[in-house]
Design an enzyme around this catalytic site. Structure first.
Site, short mmCIF file in Angstrom:
data_model
loop_
_atom_site.label_atom_id
_atom_site.label_comp_id
_atom_site.label_asym_id
_atom_site.label_seq_id
_atom_site.Cartn_x
_atom_site.Cartn_y
_atom_site.Cartn_z
N MET A 300 -33.68 22.35 52.98
CA MET A 300 -35.12 22.78 52.79
C MET A 300 -35.07 23.46 51.75
O MET A 300 -34.46 24.69 51.69
CB MET A 300 -36.03 23.02 53.97
CG MET A 300 -37.26 23.32 53.56
SD MET A 300 -38.21 21.96 53.14
CE MET A 300 -39.23 22.79 51.83
N GLU A 301 -35.79 23.30 50.43
CA GLU A 301 -35.70 23.94 49.27
C GLU A 301 -36.51 25.12 49.21
O GLU A 301 -37.21 25.41 48.30
CB GLU A 301 -36.02 23.12 48.15
CG GLU A 301 -37.66 22.74 48.25
CD GLU A 301 -37.77 21.21 49.06
OE1 GLU A 301 -37.11 21.03 49.77
OE2 GLU A 301 -38.90 20.50 48.60
N HIS A 325 -29.18 19.00 45.50
CA HIS A 325 -30.32 18.39 45.62
C HIS A 325 -31.52 19.69 45.93
O HIS A 325 -32.51 19.60 45.11
CB HIS A 325 -30.50 17.55 46.98
CG HIS A 325 -31.78 16.98 47.21
ND1 HIS A 325 -32.19 15.90 46.81
CD2 HIS A 325 -32.88 17.52 47.95
CE1 HIS A 325 -33.52 15.57 47.30
NE2 HIS A 325 -33.91 16.76 47.81
N GLU A 326 -31.17 20.35 46.83
CA GLU A 326 -31.97 21.64 47.35
C GLU A 326 -32.32 22.36 46.04
O GLU A 326 -33.52 22.97 45.71
CB GLU A 326 -31.66 22.18 48.32
CG GLU A 326 -31.61 21.49 49.79
CD GLU A 326 -32.51 20.51 49.92
OE1 GLU A 326 -33.81 20.62 49.62
OE2 GLU A 326 -32.10 19.37 50.64
N HIS A 329 -34.62 21.36 43.62
CA HIS A 329 -35.96 21.47 43.75
C HIS A 329 -36.66 22.73 43.19
O HIS A 329 -38.00 22.85 43.30
CB HIS A 329 -36.14 21.47 45.19
CG HIS A 329 -36.46 20.08 46.11
ND1 HIS A 329 -37.37 19.25 45.74
CD2 HIS A 329 -35.79 19.58 46.99
CE1 HIS A 329 -37.34 18.30 46.53
NE2 HIS A 329 -36.35 18.44 47.30
N GLU A 348 -39.54 14.63 45.47
CA GLU A 348 -38.11 13.86 45.96
C GLU A 348 -37.43 12.97 44.85
O GLU A 348 -36.16 13.10 44.64
CB GLU A 348 -38.62 13.36 47.20
CG GLU A 348 -38.85 14.30 48.42
CD GLU A 348 -37.85 15.58 48.54
OE1 GLU A 348 -36.76 15.62 48.17
OE2 GLU A 348 -38.43 16.63 49.26
N ASP A 406 -46.01 13.08 56.70
CA ASP A 406 -44.78 12.76 56.64
C ASP A 406 -44.24 11.34 56.69
O ASP A 406 -42.98 10.78 56.65
CB ASP A 406 -43.68 13.65 57.45
CG ASP A 406 -43.91 13.40 58.97
OD1 ASP A 406 -44.71 12.44 59.18
OD2 ASP A 406 -43.56 14.35 59.51
N TYR A 414 -37.46 8.96 47.52
CA TYR A 414 -36.31 9.44 46.94
C TYR A 414 -35.45 8.67 46.13
O TYR A 414 -35.43 9.00 45.01
CB TYR A 414 -35.39 9.64 48.18
CG TYR A 414 -35.49 11.04 49.05
CD1 TYR A 414 -36.54 10.91 49.85
CD2 TYR A 414 -35.09 12.21 48.87
CE1 TYR A 414 -37.12 12.01 50.75
CE2 TYR A 414 -35.24 13.17 49.59
CZ TYR A 414 -36.27 13.21 50.50
OH TYR A 414 -36.73 14.13 51.47
#
Ligand code: BES
Ligand code: ZN
Length: 632
Positions: A300-301, A325-326, A329, A348, A406, A414
């Site tokens: 989680m970023e 990836h994070e 972000h 994403e 969500d 993504y």
């Protein structure tokens, strides 16, 4: 685009761009980010009406109580309002509110409205004509959806309890009374009281050294930029710090920190690679917090501090694309943020695109191409799962009104999102695309964004009126129409040729390939995932005998193997399955495995019923919320 002009234009900090910001900004007020007022920017997952009255700054003073599993104290909110606004509406999910007063201590009337199963409830607070500040005394409920409270037994060190939060997408309203919408950016600060001997970290720079006195330690944090409220995060436990580079570091339990530090040794280089692509890193430090195994996501970023699962630690850095990836972000998501969850792909998809660019820079084009090819497999599966290429849920821009926020958390956002950007890159050329990409983040720093803004920006700054280029790109089709447009570019066809050949040969009886030993994790995953879902028992025996998959410590390979084993009712994998499900709680792994077990009434369901009660205490509320529905 219509913007609500910030009422206090004087607060806008001039020249907040660039690398020199740290000192200047730590004392300055954050700029107040505008509220978008177009219909597509209306957040159907928040009760707030920010055009009437909005929160601009949150100051928390909170006690973390492990005995009652509550966080409580005061939230002081600065607001901007229309002069004639009669009330402000916040988001609330299960908060216990004692009192609300204005800045001078005068009580304000408030009501908590009817609770929606997805959204929680509106918290409506009456405003006096002169109200500029709200002081809310409250505490979170023990079952707050954002928070997981771990017993010492559930940590690596087994000595102290542990707490962490997960705000995205709309969970923070269970512990912070504010307007919980990604389009309503707020600066924030916090004073956190914890039992002496424990360490608190948050997704912001610390503003002073902690003080320990009278049985408690007090930590203070200050986020000088305005951020989406889902980006406020906390963790408390037996945490230590290790530096990874001049502006990168690692937080973890002492028992985990050595392995984590080895896995994360490329972090500083990743920040440099990301800056090359995106422009200067805006948040000062980049630290990674490696959590206990119950963390529900891969990562989680949270700004300044990525929260990460320990299951990315494979021992050979083969899963560190998660950190790329994070980190990515920090631009896509944290600087330019989806204004609503309907445009989640802007967070994403752009990040998945950038993740692979960072991987390419650090580990080479072949590795990046392999991850892109696995991504395309995942995208195709997501199209199938959504009901096929005609399903509206395969468009990038979604309509989640009336649904859980969500539900957009699929590989459409993504991987179709990333494929879109790769396609634009291939058509216009990397140099032009990169220049546009940097510009996009420059133009939307610390701002909410929508799909429409994305398309307008790309047309204005990249397409620049070239009609035939516009047609070639199929921009609107990618964003608004279901399915995968025909212009999608793919990695070279031979990317996984060897593994695909080996997979076919093995399925029809050849020996387990020896080349496995030299394959990368991504190559092994492709080989396993391309095997037919039904195989004779002897074939699974051969895989287990050759590669010892039941005992692999690589979580992605373990998951791919267990998925295959399960669809074949392969008993020799059952102990491994049980061990995997009771030793970590990452939703991406445990939810599909339990769902597959539960849908196999004869063989799988009894196994699921035996394991779930044991595993459940380890899992985060976000994960048990879905799994409890299986009635295991
Ligand atoms: N921001 C997401 C996690 C998230 C999304 C949490 C939506 C809640 C709601 C994060 O950046 C993410 O995508 N994590 C992935 C890992 C990544 C490498 C694809 C995950 O957790 O699996
Ligand atoms: Zn992400």
């Amino acid at each position: 685009m219509k913007l609500l002009a910030p009422l206090l234009a004087a607060l806008l900090v001039a020249g907040c761009h660039g690398a020199t910001e740290n000192r200047a900004e730590s004392t300055a007020q954050a700029a107040v980010a505008p509220i978008l007022t177009t219909p597509d920017a209306k957040d159907t997952h928040s009760f707030a009406n920010p055009v009437e009255a909005r929160v601009t700054h949150v100051a928390l003073d909170l006690d973390v109580d492990f005995d009652t599993k509550r966080i409580g104290g005061t939230a002081t909110l600065d607001i901007q309002r229309k002069p004639d606004a009669r009330q402000i509406v916040l988001d609330d999910n299960g908060l216990e509110i004692d009192s609300i007063a204005d800045g001078s201590g005068k009580a304000l009337q408030f009501t908590v409205g009817a609770k929606d199963p997805n959204l929680g409830a509106p918290l409506e607070i009456s405003l006096r004509p002169d109200t500029q500040r709200l002081v809310i005394r409250y505490r979170s409920a023990p079952e707050a959806g954002a928070l997981q409270w771990l017993t010492p037994q559930q940590t690596a060190g087994k000595k102290l309890p542990f707490l962490f939060s997960q705000g995205e997408s709309i969970e923070n309203r269970s512990w912070i009374p504010t307007q919980d919408s990604p389009g309503i950016r707020q600066s924030w600060e916090a004073t956190i009281h914890v039992p002496a001997g424990m360490t608190a970290v948050m997704s912001a720079p610390k503003s002073a050294e902690p003080i320990t006195q009278g049985g408690e330690s007090v930590f203070t944090f200050k986020m000088p930029h305005s951020v989406a409220p889902y980006m406020i995060a906390i963790s408390v436990g037996d945490l230590t710090f290790r530096s990874l580079g001049p502006r990168t570091g690692l937080w973890a339990e002492p028992a985990t920190i050595d392995a984590a530090a080895r896995e994360l040794s490329d972090t500083e280089k990743m920040v440099a690679a990301a800056e090359k692509l995106y422009g200067p890193y805006a948040w000062g430090r980049y630290d990674v917090l490696v959590l206990p195994p119950s963390f529900p996501y891969g990562g989680m970023e949270n700004p300044t501090m990525t929260f990460a699962t320990p299951t990315f630690i494979a021992g050979d850095k083969s899963l560190v694309s998660l950190i790329a990836h994070e980190l990515a972000h920090s631009w896509s998501g944290n600087l330019a943020t989806n204004a609503t969850w309907d445009d989640f792909w802007l967070n994403e998809g752009m990040t998945t695109y950038a993740e692979r660019r960072i991987v390419e820079e650090l580990y080479g084009k072949k590795t990046a191409d392999e991850q892109i090819a696995l991504g395309i497999d995942a995208m195709n599966k997501a199209v199938k799962d959504a009901g096929g290429p005609g399903s509206p849920d395969t468009a990038l821009h979604l309509n989640l009104s009336g649904r859980a926020s969500d539900e957009g958390l699929t590989d459409i956002a993504y991987e179709k999102g990333a494929a879109f950007l790769r396609t634009v890159e291939a058509i216009v050329g990397r140099d032009k695309f990169d220049a546009w990409l940097k510009g996009w983040f420059d133009r939307h720093r610390f701002q909410p964004v929508t799909s429409a803004m994305f398309l307008a920006d790309i047309r204005q700054n990249l397409v620049k009126g070239d009609k035939s280029l516009d047609d070639k790109l199929m921009l609107d089709r990618w964003v608004y129409k279901p399915g995968i447009p025909p212009n999608m570019v793919r990695p070279p066809l031979d990317t996984f040729a060897e593994q695909d050949k080996a997979s076919t040969a093995f399925a029809s009886g050849s020996a387990a390939p020896q080349a496995w030993a030299s394959w990368t994790t991504d190559e092994r995953l492709r080989f396993l995932n391309r095997l037919p879902r039904k195989l004779p028992k002897g074939r699974l025996d051969a895989l287990q005998a050759a590669y010892g998959l039941n005992g692999t410590g690589n979580s992605e390979i373990r998951f791919a193997w267990l998925s295959l084993a399960l669809s074949n009712r392969y008993d020799p994998a059952s102990p491994s399955l049980e061990q995997f499900l009771t030793s970590q709680g990452r939703g991406k792994f445990v939810s599909p495995l339990f769902k597959a077990l539960a849908s196999d009434k004869q063989w799988g369901l009894p196994i699921a019923k035996r394991i779930y009660p044991k595993a459940r205490p380890l899992y985060h509320p976000l994960v048990t919320r879905g799994l409890d529905k299986l009635s295991l």
